[in-house]
Write a protein that holds these residues in place. Structure first.
Motif, short mmCIF file in Angstrom:
data_model
loop_
_atom_site.label_atom_id
_atom_site.label_comp_id
_atom_site.label_asym_id
_atom_site.label_seq_id
_atom_site.Cartn_x
_atom_site.Cartn_y
_atom_site.Cartn_z
N ASP A 39 -6.06 0.17 2.92
CA ASP A 39 -6.60 -1.00 2.23
C ASP A 39 -6.53 -0.75 0.73
OD1 ASP A 39 -7.62 -3.52 2.05
OD2 ASP A 39 -9.40 -3.12 3.28
N GLY A 40 -6.51 -1.85 -0.05
CA GLY A 40 -6.42 -1.66 -1.49
C GLY A 40 -6.81 -2.90 -2.27
N GLU B 172 -4.58 0.12 -9.33
CA GLU B 172 -4.74 -0.08 -7.89
C GLU B 172 -5.73 0.94 -7.36
OE1 GLU B 172 -0.08 -1.39 -7.07
OE2 GLU B 172 -0.85 0.52 -6.32
N MET C 62 -2.29 4.91 3.21
CA MET C 62 -3.41 4.08 2.79
C MET C 62 -3.59 2.89 3.73
SD MET C 62 -4.67 5.62 0.09
CE MET C 62 -4.33 7.11 1.04
N GLN D 245 -6.92 2.35 -3.81
CA GLN D 245 -6.53 2.32 -2.40
C GLN D 245 -7.33 3.35 -1.62
OE1 GLN D 245 -2.29 2.25 -1.68
NE2 GLN D 245 -1.86 1.40 -3.73
N LEU E 65 0.83 -1.21 0.00
CA LEU E 65 0.00 0.00 0.00
C LEU E 65 0.87 1.27 0.00
CD1 LEU E 65 -2.68 -1.07 2.63
CD2 LEU E 65 -2.98 -0.95 0.14
#
Length: 575
Positions: free
Chosen positions: A44-45, A56, A42, A58, A38
């Motif tokens: 979560d992704g 991506e 950030m 995120q 990440l």
């Protein structure tokens, strides 16, 4: 993946979960991101595929009350796209749908796919040049040095040599030796120890990111292809084998906006990490087809993050910039009101200021004066001039005189005759009378704005008068008392003021300063003609706290102010 973004959850849930929604995308879903992959900040992704690319998505800890960030994986400058940052982040305008993660993600992805699709058809390619400064900043070299450029009157019209003053983290590029010396002296109080000769080279058209030079040879090729005579300046700079110098590329966007991009050019380093010796740097040049081009190509370059020194003035209308820069203004009285007026005039673009005040700053002044404790015991006018020069080093001329206006008028008659506008903020009847006398001597050119405040600054006034017609004395009796005051009554000043000061706060003072400055600027622009009388009146709460009221004469003549007070414009007439 197609638009609109719809996906059925792989595992039914109530309410649906974001992971289930991504899983429902099928083969277009490339998996969840590991925590270690990440970006900074950030939490979560997820990865998705679109037209052979991987993106991506995120989110941070505030999601879904913050918008996701979307990145192109494997993004590089050779494949640069408009509205995509150096790290692959897409510049999107989608907003979060508070509390609804799936709706927020769908909106962000829809915006991302729309941008990428438009980039495929080159709909935004002009933005590389329209926002050239931003893209140059995005792809600048990893260096702590920032270039600050003042273009000068020639702008992007011709190649020329300019001058730079360098500090540890800044390179200030100015149009001439005189400009650089004035800027640095205003900023620091001392002349610069040395100036670096710098090339400013207009190029047309401005390059897209994939054409930004990475080497000195590429820079030479770019300048050779897109300028007339630009390489002559490069050769001139490199001929003395400097250890380092600067080059500023300039150009116009399709809309006409001017952009500037600076580069630092340095000698290559030897094995010990020191700049190469001159004889080594020049080895073999006699056999080169173009010795200067070959020599220049041996240097190394850095693309510097670049700002404009005059960025603030660009927010003013162009015509107003010229009028303010040409105006010569004399501010008489540099107390609480006049000090703020002088600074605001300078900030508005007035490039030539003379400040007159006979007094020194006292401790009783510092809560409402532009100057603070460091200047206590020093002359207000001179200290204020020094402070303005340091704060606004691009200003052309600011000088302070610790004297009365009458003395200034006698000793500096040429300066007075050259003045376009006198702004008198003395609050003193005798001093203002001497200003009015000077107006008559200036003849048709004479123009003055008088500013003053009543008790507790419950009312402030700005009055524009010329050398003929209405007089300041028309509105005052022989003792200097106003014939039409706004304020009646009011509690006496606190004991520490010694009965010599008007009590007021910063908010009331700000209204008074703005009132005077606005009338002064409008007078310089020809939007107001003498006589003009503007008054600002405080709200009913301020009157109640001061135990004061609106004078009956004012209420009869001008009307009773509303509870919020406000601006009143009237004639300077008292019959």
């Amino acid at each position: 993946m197609s638009l609109p973004l719809e996906a059925a959850p792989a595992v039914p849930s109530d309410p649906p979960k974001l992971d289930d929604w991504f899983a429902g995308l099928g083969d277009d879903f490339a998996g969840r991101m590991a925590a270690g992959a990440l970006r900074a900040g950030m939490s979560d992704g997820w990865r998705v595929r679109w037209r052979g690319r991987e993106l991506e998505l995120q989110v941070d800890a505030d999601f879904p009350f913050s918008a996701p960030r979307i990145y192109l994986v494997g993004y590089a400058r050779a494949q640069a796209q408009p509205h995509v940052e150096r790290d692959g982040k897409l510049c999107l305008g989608s907003k979060p749908v508070p509390g609804d993660g799936i709706a927020t993600v769908k909106a962000a992805l829809a915006a991302a796919f729309r941008l990428l699709a438009e980039n495929e058809t080159k709909q935004h390619d002009d933005d590389f040049r329209e926002d050239f400064g931003l893209y140059w900043l995005n792809w600048s070299s990893d260096t702590d040095l920032l270039a600050e450029v003042l273009p000068g009157p020639e702008g992007t019209t011709q190649c020329r040599l300019v001058r730079a003053v360098q500090t540890k983290n800044r390179a200030f590029v100015l149009p001439s030796k005189a400009d650089a010396a004035r800027f640095w002296t205003n900023r620091t109080g001392a002349a610069p120890k040395w100036l670096k000769t710098t090339a400013l080279i207009p190029i047309d058209p401005l390059p897209a990111p994939h054409r930004y030079p990475d080497t000195a040879a590429e820079l030479w090729t770019l300048v050779e292809a897109r300028t007339r005579g630009g390489t002559d300046l490069l050769a001139r700079l490199v001929d003395n084998d400097p250890k380092e110098f600067f080059v500023v590329l300039a150009g116009r966007a399709p809309s006409g906006r001017e952009h500037y991009a600076a580069l630092r050019i340095r000698r290559p380093l030897d094995r010990a990490g020191l700049p190469l010796k001159r004889r080594i740097l020049r080895q073999g040049l006699e056999r080169a087809e173009n010795p200067m081009r070959t020599l220049f190509g041996r240097f190394r370059i850095e693309r510097l993050a670049t700002d404009r020194l005059d960025a603030s003035s660009s927010r003013l209308p162009e015509g107003l910039q010229r009028q303010m820069a040409a105006a010569k203004v004399l501010v008489v009285g540099c107390g609480a009101l006049g000090s703020g007026v002088a600074r605001m005039l300078a900030q508005a673009g007035v490039d030539h200021l003379r400040l007159v005040d006979p007094d020194s700053l006292g401790w009783e002044n510092i809560r409402r004066h532009e100057l603070g404790a460091d200047h206590v015991g020093h002359g207000k006018a001179r200290s204020l001039a020094n402070a303005i020069r340091a704060a606004l080093p691009l200003i052309g001329f600011v000088e302070g005189y610790q004297t009365t206006f009458a003395t200034f008028a006698r000793e500096h008659s040429e300066a007075l005759n050259d003045t376009d506008l006198i702004v008198s903020c003395t609050g003193d009847w005798t001093a203002d009378a001497s200003v009015e006398l000077a107006l008559t001597r200036l003849g048709r050119k004479g123009l003055a704005v008088y500013g003053w405040m009543e008790r507790h600054a419950l009312a402030s006034h700005a009055l524009l008068l010329g050398s003929a017609g209405a007089k300041l004395a028309d509105g005052f009796d022989e003792h200097g008392n106003p014939r039409l005051p706004v304020v009646a009554g009011g509690k006496p000043p606190p004991p520490e003021c010694g009965g010599a000061s008007t009590t007021f706060g910063a908010v009331e003072l700000a209204h008074a300063q703005a009132l005077v400055v606005r009338l002064a600027i409008d007078a310089l622009r020809g939007l107001e003609t003498a006589p003009a009388w503007h008054s600002w009146i405080a709200d009913v709460v301020a009157f109640e706290e001061a135990e004061a009221s609106v004078a009956s004469g004012w209420a009869v003549s001008r009307g009773q102010p509303g509870n919020m007070g406000g601006l009143f414009v009237g004639d300077w007439s008292f019959t």
